[in-house]
Design an enzyme around this catalytic site. Sequence first.
Site, PDB file in Angstrom:
ATOM      1  N   ASP A 191       0.825  -1.253  -0.066  1.00 40.95           N
ATOM      2  CA  ASP A 191      -0.058   0.087   0.031  1.00 40.95           C
ATOM      3  C   ASP A 191       0.838   1.327  -0.171  1.00 40.95           C
ATOM      4  O   ASP A 191       0.203   2.256  -0.203  1.00 40.95           O
ATOM      5  CB  ASP A 191      -0.599   0.084   1.291  1.00 40.95           C
ATOM      6  CG  ASP A 191      -2.089  -0.957   1.277  1.00 40.95           C
ATOM      7  OD1 ASP A 191      -2.193  -1.577   0.018  1.00 40.95           O
ATOM      8  OD2 ASP A 191      -2.698  -1.164   2.308  1.00 40.95           O
TER       9      ASP A 191
ATOM     10  N   ARG B 260      -7.078  -2.954 -21.097  1.00 42.59           N
ATOM     11  CA  ARG B 260      -7.177  -1.900 -22.068  1.00 42.59           C
ATOM     12  C   ARG B 260      -7.371  -2.377 -23.490  1.00 42.59           C
ATOM     13  O   ARG B 260      -8.378  -2.046 -24.342  1.00 42.59           O
ATOM     14  CB  ARG B 260      -5.948  -1.001 -21.944  1.00 42.59           C
ATOM     15  CG  ARG B 260      -5.690   0.043 -23.131  1.00 42.59           C
ATOM     16  CD  ARG B 260      -6.693   1.394 -22.866  1.00 42.59           C
ATOM     17  NE  ARG B 260      -6.033   2.237 -22.065  1.00 42.59           N
ATOM     18  CZ  ARG B 260      -6.613   3.156 -21.816  1.00 42.59           C
ATOM     19  NH1 ARG B 260      -7.989   3.736 -22.106  1.00 42.59           N
ATOM     20  NH2 ARG B 260      -6.172   4.098 -20.800  1.00 42.59           N
TER      21      ARG B 260
HETATM   22  O1  F6P Z   1      -2.513  -3.964   3.867  1.00 40.78           O
HETATM   23  C1  F6P Z   1      -2.306  -4.509   2.517  1.00 40.78           C
HETATM   24  C2  F6P Z   1      -3.557  -4.921   1.833  1.00 40.78           C
HETATM   25  O2  F6P Z   1      -3.205  -5.489   0.484  1.00 40.78           O
HETATM   26  C3  F6P Z   1      -4.578  -3.778   1.535  1.00 40.78           C
HETATM   27  O3  F6P Z   1      -4.597  -2.991   0.593  1.00 40.78           O
HETATM   28  C4  F6P Z   1      -5.836  -4.745   1.497  1.00 40.78           C
HETATM   29  O4  F6P Z   1      -6.956  -3.985   1.658  1.00 40.78           O
HETATM   30  C5  F6P Z   1      -5.596  -5.852   2.368  1.00 40.78           C
HETATM   31  O5  F6P Z   1      -4.388  -5.913   2.532  1.00 40.78           O
HETATM   32  C6  F6P Z   1      -6.245  -7.247   1.939  1.00 40.78           C
HETATM   33  O6  F6P Z   1      -5.734  -8.122   2.899  1.00 40.78           O
HETATM   34  P1  F6P Z   1      -6.414  -9.306   3.041  1.00 40.78           P
HETATM   35  O7  F6P Z   1      -7.310 -10.010   2.093  1.00 40.78           O
HETATM   36  O8  F6P Z   1      -5.214 -10.423   3.077  1.00 40.78           O
HETATM   37  O9  F6P Z   1      -6.936  -9.694   4.506  1.00 40.78           O
END
Ligand code: F6P
Length: 325
Positions: free
Chosen positions: A131, A158
């Site tokens: 992120d 695309r």
């Molecule tokens: O924190 C990283 C991240 O990839 C976020 O962007 C996303 O919302 C989340 O983890 C999803 O994580 P998981 O599905 O592993 O709980």
Amino acid sequence: MSKINTIGVLTSGGDAPGMNAAIRAVTRAAIANGMKVMGIYRGYEGLINDEIAEFTTENVSNIIQRGGTILKTARSKEFMTVEGRERAYQNMKKHGIDALIVIGGNGSLSGAREFAQEHDVPCIGLPGTVDNDLNGTDLTIGYDTCLNTITECVDKIRDTATSHERIFFVEVMGRDAGFLAQNSAIATGAEVAIIPEDTTGADQLDNFIGRGIRKSKKSCIVIVSESPKCGAMYYADRVKKDYPGYDVRVSILGHLQRGGSPTAGDRILASMLGVGAVQALIDGQRNVMVGVKNDEIVYVPFVNAIKSDKPLKKEYIDAMTVLSL
Ligand code: F6P
């Protein structure tokens, strides 16, 4: 200050490409400096449940190019409790671990901060999250790889979007931070980016579609940061309702964004931060995240790193209006 002989290393939270390179760097830098390294499996869960084993240089051979994390990862609810952290501390003592290196995102470094305060344990954090939302570092481990993966996927979308003259809403990761959406939109030439921090994208979407896209451009790509309420589906439904003449599709990229072999950039970043983390402990640093700013290694107190307000560059957001003409 007592000497650090043994360090524990763990990965926690969402995995990110480059975590293995960081584990390798931490392990080798520590061994090179005469320390013993203990690998802790499944993040804080493994610390609580005693899933801990000594790591040698061989344990980290042939992993720099691999995605995911050989240490596994978890989001530990138990570590959020005083009892859970006490069990974790007891296991640290049992294995003679003097300091912890935690590779993870916001939640993981918040946990490290709390643990360090409660038990007076030296903790060093490495920013490991796709992120890119940790403060005090220009980049986090995994972000560059993820951005490149999204770019590759959107380039493919695309092709079909153009062929069918459709509007595609592509949802990307970044629950609370728009770095992936914003910068993948620039990289792919997407027409609009909708991010959690700013409403410009949503306005741009209305302007863009309201003025009839453009005659020579009958398809478009809108990149949307994931969100429980206002993700790609939400905006697609809105456009379908308000502009029924358009053919709209949604593509949610999901967890494929977190996988894959890390880019050279992520491998180098993770390696340098891993070496920096061990150096931080040798230098007597405590409870800081190791980051990179203008190509220099920096040490950022946890409290500053985990603030949830890492700014996106306004010029980048504004540039979308020009770039999508
Ligand atoms: O924190 C990283 C991240 O990839 C976020 O962007 C996303 O919302 C989340 O983890 C999803 O994580 P998981 O599905 O592993 O709980």
